[in-house]
Scaffold this active site. Structure first.
Site, mmCIF file in Angstrom:
data_model
loop_
_atom_site.group_PDB
_atom_site.id
_atom_site.type_symbol
_atom_site.label_atom_id
_atom_site.label_comp_id
_atom_site.label_asym_id
_atom_site.label_seq_id
_atom_site.Cartn_x
_atom_site.Cartn_y
_atom_site.Cartn_z
ATOM 1 N N HIS A 272 0.859 -1.193 0.000
ATOM 2 C CA HIS A 272 0.000 0.000 0.000
ATOM 3 C C HIS A 272 0.888 1.234 0.000
ATOM 4 C CE1 HIS A 272 -3.103 2.855 1.213
ATOM 5 N NE2 HIS A 272 -3.960 1.956 0.759
ATOM 6 N N ASP B 174 -7.888 -5.497 0.160
ATOM 7 C CA ASP B 174 -8.380 -6.388 -0.887
ATOM 8 C C ASP B 174 -7.965 -7.844 -0.711
ATOM 9 O OD1 ASP B 174 -9.796 -4.509 -2.409
ATOM 10 O OD2 ASP B 174 -7.922 -3.710 -3.196
#
Ligand code: ACO
Length: 470
Positions: A347, A404
């Site tokens: 991320h 996710d």
């Protein structure tokens, strides 16, 4: 750059009042004039020097103590632009909606920790929170729910659109096109729109996006549309439109409704991510809300962003189908000559476990245990996570599972096909996009977003007629 005297919230540089708007407390009432207030501390400055010309740049401190250097006058004063291609070091706006602490893995929506919202609130309450700025009272929630119910149907002419998409059309393609089409059926929000008109447009979008999402699924499997019903809550309605059919007795379980609420809350906002920036970028041109949200849907679709939830399941399916050992998956993910990346990992902001991934992981393990869901996909996911977290490559780069990694497994267990996963993300992210669009429109200092570039093309060359080109 000097260190801030305090990382407090109310210093002179805690945010910046938008241009044209008076900063709160700027004018002292006459009665309070007796004792002169203490002089505000001097603004903190960063210094830049280029070819002997010096520039002082103000350092602004946000309510969580994080600092930004205001480089707005860089080009005007020194004739140069900042070069930051992926905007990794660039704050593109001032915002009061969501705070992400990437080092400590904290996420606050309007100041509320994501863990508390996911544990106690419904998605409709969080949508209200984002769009209106505060959690609703009972009456406010009732009115909001009534509006969501009233505006849930699609114009009959729009229903016909679904019939013209080819078999196998990705629901994200349908969603983006349908959302922008809403602008030709329903009025836009204008600068002089009343609060009532704004509320109707916002709830219309929140409600109709859910109907569009369910209809695009029904179209993809060749079943008749199931209309929304006043009998159900927001998430229950969606599950009903997705899974009921004229010949089945589907009723959404309370557990499925609760899980869907939590997952949509996890997606609800995440400050200036790629899709929200797309919404703000398009919005800065003055485009209508529907056009901006459609741009957000398109940006979300990419596998490096919201499309990763579908990509994770496809990756797991491939590992299982081709019996690829976990060690080989990691080897490929680490190989810089191989385009493969471990989907659902990494991320831009988080240097630790994504708090949303932690909640999703917990929901996933509880659900699998309770429903006795066994099978290779969940097992491979756990094995991959453990192996990656123990691997120096992932440790050194602070790569952890993101939101996710586990959400696709949960959506799958609830019966959603993988092509719908990113649509579900869009449904969850919608209130965040709307909140950012509203914030941007209310900011009097907002100008069209128009970045600069670092040009490295030909200096100048003469035009060559086609007959003389080699
Ligand atoms: N697998 C393998 N290596 C990775 C991964 C990954 N998933 N993610 C990052 N890296 C490596 C990079 O190759 C880079 O290595 P290097 O320093 O040796 O060059 C280093 O980690 C830093 O990565 P960046 O690419 O600079 O990270 P960036 O912030 O640009 O990208 C992103 C973030 C796009 C999320 C990236 O981690 C990625 O591609 N992840 C997989 C896709 C994914 O799960 N996306 C969903 C993100 S969450 C969301 O949008 C909702």
């Amino acid at each position: 750059m000097k260190k801030p005297s305090s990382a407090g919230t109310s210093g002179p540089s805690a945010g910046r009042a938008p241009k044209g708007k008076a900063a709160a407390g700027a004018k002292a009432p006459a009665a309070a004039k007796k004792a002169a207030p203490p002089a505000p501390p001097a603004p903190q400055l960063a210094h830049l020097e280029l070819e002997g010309r010096k520039l002082d740049l103000e350092v602004l401190t946000g309510t969580q103590g994080e600092r930004v250097v205001d480089i707005g006058k860089l080009r005007k004063e020194l004739g140069v632009a900042a070069f930051d291609p992926a905007l990794a070091s660039t704050a593109v706006c001032q915002s009061a909606i969501t705070y992400v602490d990437g080092a400590r893995g904290r996420l606050l929506l309007r100041g509320y920790p994501i863990e508390e919202l996911a544990a106690h609130a419904t998605f409709v309450e969080v949508a209200y929170l984002l769009v209106h700025g505060s959690l609703p009272t009972l009456e406010q929630r009732q009115r909001f729910s009534d509006l969501l119910n009233l505006h849930s149907m699609l114009h009959e002419n729009m229903r016909n659109f679904f019939g013209n998409y080819p078999e196998g059309a990705h629901p994200m393609a349908v969603l983006s096109a349908m959302v922008v089409s809403l602008s030709s059926f329903y009025p836009e929000i204008k600068l002089d729109s009343t609060q009532e008109e704004i509320d109707i447009t916002v709830t219309r979008l929140l409600s109709k996006l859910r109907t569009i999402a369910a209809f695009s699924y029904k179209k993809s499997i060749g079943e008749p549309f199931i209309d929304p019903s006043h009998k159900y809550t927001y998430c229950e309605n969606f599950l009903n439109m997705m899974f009921r059919s004229p010949v089945s007795k589907y009723a959404a379980s309370a557990e499925d409704v609760a899980i869907l609420n939590k997952l949509l809350i996890l997606h609800a906002d995440h400050e200036q991510n790629a899709s929200t920036t797309a919404v703000r970028m398009v919005g800065s041109t003055g485009a209508n809300l529907y056009a901006c949200i459609s741009a957000g849907v398109c940006a979300l679709w990419g596998p490096l962003h919201g499309g990763a939830n579908q990509a994770v399941i496809e990756m797991l399916e491939r590992i299982v189908r081709e019996k690829i050992p976990v060690a080989e998956v990691l080897r490929r993910a680490k190989d810089k000559t191989d385009g493969f990346r471990l989907m659902g990992f990494g991320h831009r902001i988080y240097r630790t476990y994504d708090p949303r991934a932690r909640i999703a992981r917990e929901i996933c393990t509880k659900l699998f245990r309770k429903r006795r869901i066994t099978g290779p996909l969940g097992e491979v996911a756990m094995e991959l996570e453990a192996a990656a977290l123990a691997d120096p490559y992932f440790q050194e780069r602070h790569l952890y599972p993101n939101v996710d990694f586990y959400t696709g497994l949960i959506y799958r267990a609830l019966g959603f096909p993988k092509e719908m996963f990113t649509v579900l993300f869009a449904l969850g992210r919608l209130p965040g996009w709307i909140a950012h669009w509203q914030e941007m429109r209310a900011d009097a200092s907002q100008r069209i977003m128009r970045p600069r570039q670092h040009y490295v093309g030909p200096a100048q060359q003469p035009y060559v007629p086609i007959s003389k080109r080699r």
